[in-house]
Scaffold this motif. Structure first.
Motif, PDB file in Angstrom:
ATOM      1  N   UNK A  52       0.835  -1.158   0.073  1.00  0.00           N
ATOM      2  CA  UNK A  52      -0.018  -0.033  -0.147  1.00  0.00           C
ATOM      3  C   UNK A  52       0.540   1.278  -0.027  1.00  0.00           C
ATOM      4  N   UNK A  53       1.935   1.178   0.746  1.00  0.00           N
ATOM      5  CA  UNK A  53       2.792   2.344   0.561  1.00  0.00           C
ATOM      6  C   UNK A  53       3.248   2.492  -0.774  1.00  0.00           C
ATOM      7  N   UNK A  54       3.713   1.553  -1.590  1.00  0.00           N
ATOM      8  CA  UNK A  54       4.202   1.649  -3.186  1.00  0.00           C
ATOM      9  C   UNK A  54       2.854   2.324  -3.769  1.00  0.00           C
ATOM     10  N   UNK A  55       1.913   1.932  -3.611  1.00  0.00           N
ATOM     11  CA  UNK A  55       0.791   2.553  -4.171  1.00  0.00           C
ATOM     12  C   UNK A  55       0.270   3.966  -3.914  1.00  0.00           C
ATOM     13  N   UNK A  56       0.619   4.502  -2.623  1.00  0.00           N
ATOM     14  CA  UNK A  56       0.421   5.785  -2.333  1.00  0.00           C
ATOM     15  C   UNK A  56       1.574   6.643  -2.603  1.00  0.00           C
ATOM     16  N   UNK A  57       2.757   6.189  -2.886  1.00  0.00           N
ATOM     17  CA  UNK A  57       3.756   6.698  -3.573  1.00  0.00           C
ATOM     18  C   UNK A  57       3.630   7.101  -4.855  1.00  0.00           C
ATOM     19  N   UNK A  58       3.212   6.282  -5.712  1.00  0.00           N
ATOM     20  CA  UNK A  58       2.832   6.295  -6.964  1.00  0.00           C
ATOM     21  C   UNK A  58       1.728   7.273  -7.237  1.00  0.00           C
ATOM     22  N   UNK A  89      -8.991   8.530  -5.326  1.00  0.00           N
ATOM     23  CA  UNK A  89     -10.004   7.616  -4.834  1.00  0.00           C
ATOM     24  C   UNK A  89      -9.761   6.144  -5.261  1.00  0.00           C
ATOM     25  N   UNK A  90      -8.827   5.756  -6.178  1.00  0.00           N
ATOM     26  CA  UNK A  90      -8.520   4.432  -6.599  1.00  0.00           C
ATOM     27  C   UNK A  90      -7.428   3.834  -5.443  1.00  0.00           C
ATOM     28  N   UNK A  91      -6.578   4.875  -5.076  1.00  0.00           N
ATOM     29  CA  UNK A  91      -5.694   4.535  -3.956  1.00  0.00           C
ATOM     30  C   UNK A  91      -6.410   4.340  -2.772  1.00  0.00           C
ATOM     31  N   UNK A 116       4.943   0.054   8.217  1.00  0.00           N
ATOM     32  CA  UNK A 116       3.650   0.516   8.866  1.00  0.00           C
ATOM     33  C   UNK A 116       3.643   2.204   9.155  1.00  0.00           C
ATOM     34  N   UNK A 117       4.820   2.852   9.306  1.00  0.00           N
ATOM     35  CA  UNK A 117       5.093   3.953   9.507  1.00  0.00           C
ATOM     36  C   UNK A 117       4.918   4.769   8.074  1.00  0.00           C
ATOM     37  N   UNK A 118       5.502   4.181   6.951  1.00  0.00           N
ATOM     38  CA  UNK A 118       5.810   4.892   5.745  1.00  0.00           C
ATOM     39  C   UNK A 118       4.268   4.920   5.300  1.00  0.00           C
ATOM     40  N   UNK A 119       3.460   3.994   5.238  1.00  0.00           N
ATOM     41  CA  UNK A 119       2.247   4.198   4.728  1.00  0.00           C
ATOM     42  C   UNK A 119       1.260   5.291   5.136  1.00  0.00           C
ATOM     43  N   UNK A 120       1.268   5.611   6.442  1.00  0.00           N
ATOM     44  CA  UNK A 120       0.556   6.743   6.689  1.00  0.00           C
ATOM     45  C   UNK A 120       1.176   8.224   6.478  1.00  0.00           C
ATOM     46  N   UNK A 121       2.373   7.929   6.429  1.00  0.00           N
ATOM     47  CA  UNK A 121       3.239   9.442   5.937  1.00  0.00           C
ATOM     48  C   UNK A 121       2.970   9.532   4.635  1.00  0.00           C
ATOM     49  N   UNK A 122       2.787   8.673   3.547  1.00  0.00           N
ATOM     50  CA  UNK A 122       2.603   9.000   2.274  1.00  0.00           C
ATOM     51  C   UNK A 122       1.094   9.204   1.886  1.00  0.00           C
ATOM     52  N   UNK A 123       0.285   8.508   2.841  1.00  0.00           N
ATOM     53  CA  UNK A 123      -1.241   8.717   2.806  1.00  0.00           C
ATOM     54  C   UNK A 123      -1.331  10.471   3.159  1.00  0.00           C
ATOM     55  N   UNK A 124      -0.774  10.741   3.954  1.00  0.00           N
ATOM     56  CA  UNK A 124      -0.719  12.308   4.534  1.00  0.00           C
ATOM     57  C   UNK A 124      -0.274  13.206   3.230  1.00  0.00           C
ATOM     58  N   UNK A 125       0.961  12.723   2.629  1.00  0.00           N
ATOM     59  CA  UNK A 125       1.528  13.600   1.709  1.00  0.00           C
ATOM     60  C   UNK A 125       0.506  13.617   0.550  1.00  0.00           C
TER      61      UNK A 125
END
Length: 260
Positions: free
Chosen positions: A107-113, A206-208, A168-177
């Motif tokens: 999920x972190x990869x998806x939110x980074x993209x 929305x897709x992410x 687990x901390x990288x995911x919320x960071x990129x969701x916030x970004x």
């Protein structure tokens, strides 16, 4: 004596209106063929060609922060967790903690993209507005400045959330970004009706969000007793195992876990 019929020059407004309603003016508009890497607005505005590559390079700088402070950490976590998962599975140990880490890393990869896509769209729209109001030199300076500011803020966000240490901390960071980028985009573009770009930014977010919800639901159900009896789960596990071995072989990673 009868008056002569009025000439067409006596009704200039009706003539122009009839042409506009028939779509003649639109058909006379030149169609500009622009390569993918060249800025379309710069070509349409007649900006000299010597600035096209510079503008494109400054626009592409916006995707550098997601690559440097997002995908780089996520891929490192992904390979390490795949190796740990393979080792724990061969020894018959519990692998549920590593499956959660794999879900968070994916999920972190998806939110980074998604963040890279949003940053590119945001920068592209700003470049379009700046080219209309400023010279190419001033636009290049502004593009470089906003890319540097985005890189600085991204690095501090990942550092303050300790995203470089735990997926687990990288995911919320990129969701916030990604949320901040979407908010800034709609805030700066609220006075301009650009439906295509606005729809694209909303679609990416929305897709992410949908993929995150589905992945977390799948992980939640996978931890329940009895899910192994579902044929679809067995097929997916086999496909993931094969894909993991292929990724490890392509990357040339050894099974030595001492440094992980």
């Amino acid at each position: 004596m009868a008056n002569p019929p009025p000439s067409s020059s006596s009704f200039p407004h009706s003539t122009h209106s009839s042409h506009s309603t028939n779509g003649i003016d639109k058909s006379r508009a030149p169609v500009v063929a622009v390569p993918l890497l060249q800025p379309r607005v710069a070509v349409a505005l007649g900006v000299p060609k010597r600035w096209h590559h510079t503008l494109s390079a400054c626009r592409l700088l916006s995707i550098a922060p997601p690559i440097c402070w997002g995908l780089r950490f996520a891929l490192r976590f992904l390979v390490a967790d795949l190796l740990r998962l393979s080792t724990q599975g061969r020894h018959g140990r519990d692998i549920s903690p590593y499956t959660l880490r794999l879900t968070e890393t994916g999920l972190a990869i998806i939110w980074c993209c998604a963040s890279a896509y949003l940053a590119f769209f945001f920068t592209d729209c700003l470049m379009s507005r700046w080219l209309i109001n400023y010279t190419p030199q001033a636009t290049v300076v502004r593009l470089f400045t906003i890319s540097c500011a985005f890189a600085y803020l991204t690095s501090w966000t990942v550092y303050l959330t300790a995203g470089s240490q735990d997926p687990g901390l990288l995911l919320p960071a990129w969701i916030g970004i990604a949320t901040i980028l979407t908010t800034c985009y709609h805030f700066t573009q609220r006075k301009i009706k650009i439906r295509k770009e606005t729809f694209a930014s909303v679609s990416v977010f929305s897709i992410a969000s949908f993929l995150s919800m589905v992945a977390l639901l799948l992980h939640s159900h996978s931890t329940r007793v009895g899910y192994q009896n579902i044929p679809l789960v067995a097929v997916v596990k086999w496909a993931c195992k094969v894909a993991g071995h292929i990724v490890v072989r392509i990357l040339g990673v050894t099974m030595d876990l001492d440094g992980l």
